[in-house]
Each structure stands twice: as C-alpha cells, then as structure tokens.
Design a protein around this motif. Sequence first.
Motif, PDB file in Angstrom:
ATOM      1  N   MET A   1       0.844  -1.187   0.000  1.00  0.00           N
ATOM      2  CA  MET A   1       0.000   0.000   0.000  1.00  0.00           C
ATOM      3  C   MET A   1       0.881   1.239   0.000  1.00  0.00           C
ATOM      4  SD  MET A   1      -2.855  -1.625   0.410  1.00  0.00           S
ATOM      5  CE  MET A   1      -3.094  -3.350   0.726  1.00  0.00           C
ATOM      6  N   CYS A   2       0.327   2.262  -0.408  1.00  0.00           N
ATOM      7  CA  CYS A   2       1.063   3.534  -0.423  1.00  0.00           C
ATOM      8  C   CYS A   2       0.077   4.658  -0.132  1.00  0.00           C
ATOM      9  CB  CYS A   2       1.618   3.837  -1.809  1.00  0.00           C
ATOM     10  SG  CYS A   2       3.045   2.855  -2.242  1.00  0.00           S
ATOM     11  N   ASP A  19       5.074   1.900   0.434  1.00  0.00           N
ATOM     12  CA  ASP A  19       4.889   0.719   1.283  1.00  0.00           C
ATOM     13  C   ASP A  19       5.043  -0.532   0.431  1.00  0.00           C
ATOM     14  OD1 ASP A  19       4.148   2.606   3.186  1.00  0.00           O
ATOM     15  OD2 ASP A  19       2.004   2.344   2.817  1.00  0.00           O
ATOM     16  N   LEU A  20       5.932  -1.399   0.839  1.00  0.00           N
ATOM     17  CA  LEU A  20       6.207  -2.608   0.063  1.00  0.00           C
ATOM     18  C   LEU A  20       6.966  -3.582   0.955  1.00  0.00           C
ATOM     19  CD1 LEU A  20       5.486  -3.140  -2.911  1.00  0.00           C
ATOM     20  CD2 LEU A  20       7.791  -2.504  -3.553  1.00  0.00           C
ATOM     21  N   TYR A  24      13.620  -2.119  -4.350  1.00  0.00           N
ATOM     22  CA  TYR A  24      14.525  -2.043  -5.488  1.00  0.00           C
ATOM     23  C   TYR A  24      15.650  -1.138  -4.980  1.00  0.00           C
ATOM     24  CZ  TYR A  24      10.492  -3.673  -8.178  1.00  0.00           C
ATOM     25  OH  TYR A  24       9.432  -4.388  -8.640  1.00  0.00           O
ATOM     26  N   LEU A  63      13.553   5.169 -13.547  1.00  0.00           N
ATOM     27  CA  LEU A  63      12.200   4.631 -13.382  1.00  0.00           C
ATOM     28  C   LEU A  63      11.622   5.279 -12.123  1.00  0.00           C
ATOM     29  CD1 LEU A  63      13.038   0.915 -14.185  1.00  0.00           C
ATOM     30  CD2 LEU A  63      11.584   2.436 -15.566  1.00  0.00           C
ATOM     31  N   GLY A  77       3.249   7.571  -8.582  1.00  0.00           N
ATOM     32  CA  GLY A  77       2.532   6.362  -9.012  1.00  0.00           C
ATOM     33  C   GLY A  77       2.284   5.476  -7.794  1.00  0.00           C
ATOM     34  N   ASN A  79       0.193   1.792  -6.364  1.00  0.00           N
ATOM     35  CA  ASN A  79      -0.340   0.522  -6.834  1.00  0.00           C
ATOM     36  C   ASN A  79      -1.859   0.573  -7.006  1.00  0.00           C
ATOM     37  OD1 ASN A  79       1.407  -1.513  -7.479  1.00  0.00           O
ATOM     38  ND2 ASN A  79       0.628  -2.877  -5.884  1.00  0.00           N
ATOM     39  N   LEU A 133      11.406  -6.385 -15.381  1.00  0.00           N
ATOM     40  CA  LEU A 133      10.616  -5.298 -14.771  1.00  0.00           C
ATOM     41  C   LEU A 133       9.347  -5.094 -15.598  1.00  0.00           C
ATOM     42  CD1 LEU A 133      13.550  -2.805 -14.049  1.00  0.00           C
ATOM     43  CD2 LEU A 133      12.311  -4.184 -12.372  1.00  0.00           C
ATOM     44  N   PRO A 134       8.390  -5.995 -15.394  1.00  0.00           N
ATOM     45  CA  PRO A 134       7.173  -5.923 -16.196  1.00  0.00           C
ATOM     46  C   PRO A 134       6.257  -4.773 -15.773  1.00  0.00           C
ATOM     47  CG  PRO A 134       7.022  -7.695 -14.596  1.00  0.00           C
ATOM     48  CD  PRO A 134       8.392  -7.091 -14.443  1.00  0.00           C
ATOM     49  N   SER A 136       3.686  -2.331 -14.179  1.00  0.00           N
ATOM     50  CA  SER A 136       3.171  -2.173 -12.812  1.00  0.00           C
ATOM     51  C   SER A 136       1.737  -1.671 -12.914  1.00  0.00           C
ATOM     52  CB  SER A 136       3.938  -1.087 -12.071  1.00  0.00           C
ATOM     53  OG  SER A 136       5.237  -1.475 -11.846  1.00  0.00           O
ATOM     54  N   LEU A 138      -0.593   0.691 -11.877  1.00  0.00           N
ATOM     55  CA  LEU A 138      -0.525   1.934 -11.094  1.00  0.00           C
ATOM     56  C   LEU A 138      -1.676   2.883 -11.413  1.00  0.00           C
ATOM     57  CD1 LEU A 138       3.280   2.802 -11.591  1.00  0.00           C
ATOM     58  CD2 LEU A 138       2.254   1.588  -9.664  1.00  0.00           C
ATOM     59  N   ASN A 170      -4.535   3.425  -2.574  1.00  0.00           N
ATOM     60  CA  ASN A 170      -4.584   2.405  -3.635  1.00  0.00           C
ATOM     61  C   ASN A 170      -6.043   2.131  -3.988  1.00  0.00           C
ATOM     62  OD1 ASN A 170      -2.225   1.553  -1.437  1.00  0.00           O
ATOM     63  ND2 ASN A 170      -1.492   1.735  -3.528  1.00  0.00           N
ATOM     64  N   GLU A 269       4.733  -6.118   4.837  1.00  0.00           N
ATOM     65  CA  GLU A 269       4.812  -4.831   4.151  1.00  0.00           C
ATOM     66  C   GLU A 269       5.205  -3.750   5.173  1.00  0.00           C
ATOM     67  OE1 GLU A 269       2.346  -3.912   0.659  1.00  0.00           O
ATOM     68  OE2 GLU A 269       1.312  -2.561   2.019  1.00  0.00           O
TER      69      GLU A 269
END
Length: 325
Positions: A1-2, A19-20, A24, A63, A77, A79, A133-134, A136, A138, A170, A269
């Motif tokens: 979540m973000c 939030d993840l 990366y 990115l 961006g 999710n 990196l497929p 996302s 968003l 989200n 998360e």
Amino acid sequence: MCTAATYVTKDHYFGRNLDLEFSYNQKVTIVPRNYEFNFRKVKPMKSHYAMIGMAFVVENYPLYYDATNEKGLSMAGLNFPGNADYKQEVEGIDNIAPFEFIPWILGQCATIAEVKSLLDRINLINIDFSKELPLSPLHWIISDKEVSITVESVKAGLKIYDNSIGILTNNPTFDIQMFNLNNYINITKEVPENRFSSKLDLDIYSRGMGAIGLPGDLSSSSRFVKAAFTKLNSISGTSESESISQFFHILGSVNQERGCVRLAKDTYEITIYSSCCNTDKGIYYYKTYENSQITGIDLYNENLDSQILISYPLISGQHIKMQNR
Ligand SMILES: C[C@H](CCC(=O)NCCS(=O)(=O)O)[C@H]1CC[C@H]2[C@@H]3[C@H](O)C[C@@H]4C[C@H](O)CC[C@]4(C)[C@H]3C[C@H](O)[C@]12C
C-alpha cells in the motif's frame, strides 16, 4: 500500500509513503534539462524541465516512483492492482508506457491545465520496461501548486478526476474512495456532543472522542480516510521546519510498521520510505524505515543544464544524536 499527499503552508509540499515488502535499489535522482529521454513509441525529448524524485535507475533510465519538476509540478505512481488496464497502441496519439508517464508529463508541463491538455491525446500502453521489470498496475496523483488530479487507466478508458483533497492511496477507484468519505461525515476534531440520546447522561472521558470511528487499520480505503482527516485538519507554522514536520506527521498517520501486514511467512509490508518535496524550492526530503532523520537534496544545488543523471543513494541506519556524551 502507499499513500500520497499534498500540503500547503507558505510553500507547497508533495510526498508519499512507499509501502512494500522489498526494495529495489531506489535513489533520489535528478534528471537535468539536457538528459535525453527516449520513449518507446514517441520521439525523444532532448531538452525538458529538470526534475527530482525517487527512482530506480536501470540502464541509465530513471524509473520514477514520484518526482517534482522545476516548475513545481509533481507526480506519484501508486499501486492499483486489478483496476489498472493499459491499452494496445493506437495510431495518431501519444502512446506512452506507464514507466514513461512521469518523465513525459514532468518533462513538458508546468501546470495541471497543461497536463490536462496532454492527457487529451495520451494512451497508456501495455509495454513492459523489460522482462525482469514488467508492467506495474498503477494510478497517479499529479499536482501543481494549486490543484491535484488523479489519473486512472481502467477497462473503460482513461479517467481523470479532480482530486480536491490532495490524497491518494490504492484501491478502489478514486470516485469510490471519495464517496466513502460520506460515511465519516460525523467525525470531528471537536469535543463531541451527546447525540446518542438525551435520555442518557453520556460522558466525555477522553480527548479525541470526536474521531471515534476514524479507521485505524492499514487497508487502502481506511488509509484514504485517515490521511484525508489528518491532512484536512492539519495546522502548522509556516517555517520550513514546521511545515515538513507536519507533512511527515500526516504521512506518519498511515505508516506501516513491520509485523502488522503479513504477506507470506516472514514477509511483511513496511513503509520503506516517506518523502516530502518542497515544490517551490525544489528540495526533496526523505526518511526511511531504518533512518528517522530527515535528509534533504536540493535540485538547485546541481548543474541542471547537464545531460547526466545525478543519483543519491538513500542514507540508511539511524543517526542518533547523543545529548550527554
Ligand atoms: C509497488 C510500488 C507502489 C507502492 C504500493 O502501492 N505498494 C502497495 C502494494 S499492494 O497494493 O499492497 O499490493 C510501485 C510504485 C512505483 C513502481 C515502480 C515504478 O513504476 C518504476 C518501475 C516500473 C517497471 O515497470 C516495474 C518496476 C518499477 C521499479 C516499479 C515497481 C513498483 O511497481 C513501484 C515501486
């Protein structure tokens, strides 16, 4: 979540919680005006507005997760799984991959009015950055110093909502998130009155009882309500210190602490970083899960006429100031 938010005191501020459950190798990244942006389906942008934000840089391509340009236009961006729907290429309009969307907008626009006219001829296409990196799923919040919009590419097409509260989380779709606020019409920062029944002598036994019923869980619809309530009632002084403190408190009201949202055995998360950009001054501040100290990076302290990306790795670990030794 973000969660993303805007805030105005003397200056304008824009930021987000990321939030993840994993990271990366994101860094605070500055794109100077003459870095050549290449796009998969539209012409390269050889010169453009400079920008600063959080990005994972791959093959010298930023990115971006969130960024602000030198005109103070900002974009993040978040999710949007199950709802984001990117399209096939269409001839005659601007076909932009989701990972190109932030550079495409921030490179060319200074205001939301300009963004809206670019969005009139955009098609967000289903092209991956790479196999590793497929795409996302968003949706985005875009803000200038006055107003914000939310952009959602869904099955029915590209939806653009005026985002009058300057908050985004989200799922579900933005219109539903806004409608849901109606359910909290009674929540107040004030001392509540007894509206339950005049036949009962009910007691105000604690401060904060006006907000009983304000959600405290970490779901995206609850964070939307909590962040909206906190932001819309926020008060702070206008100095930089007071403004960014208050901004991080708004984001802190919907922080994710390790252990509270389990995704798999031993996988949780967390709020990996929180950012706050002073969009008037071009200063990007951040904190990370393990580093509560605020770190700032100044867009205007760099050579913005160069062609070379500039990246600052996130400072990790706590930096504790001992007061008696
Ligand atoms: C997952 C991130 C959003 C945070 C969020 O909403 N998390 C909640 C997860 S969930 O709802 O609870 O499942 C998003 C924000 C920006 C995204 C990144 C940026 O779009 C840049 C590239 C784009 C590439 O296509 C994929 C990797 C990537 C590096 C993206 C990975 C990931 O999707 C990021 C980091």
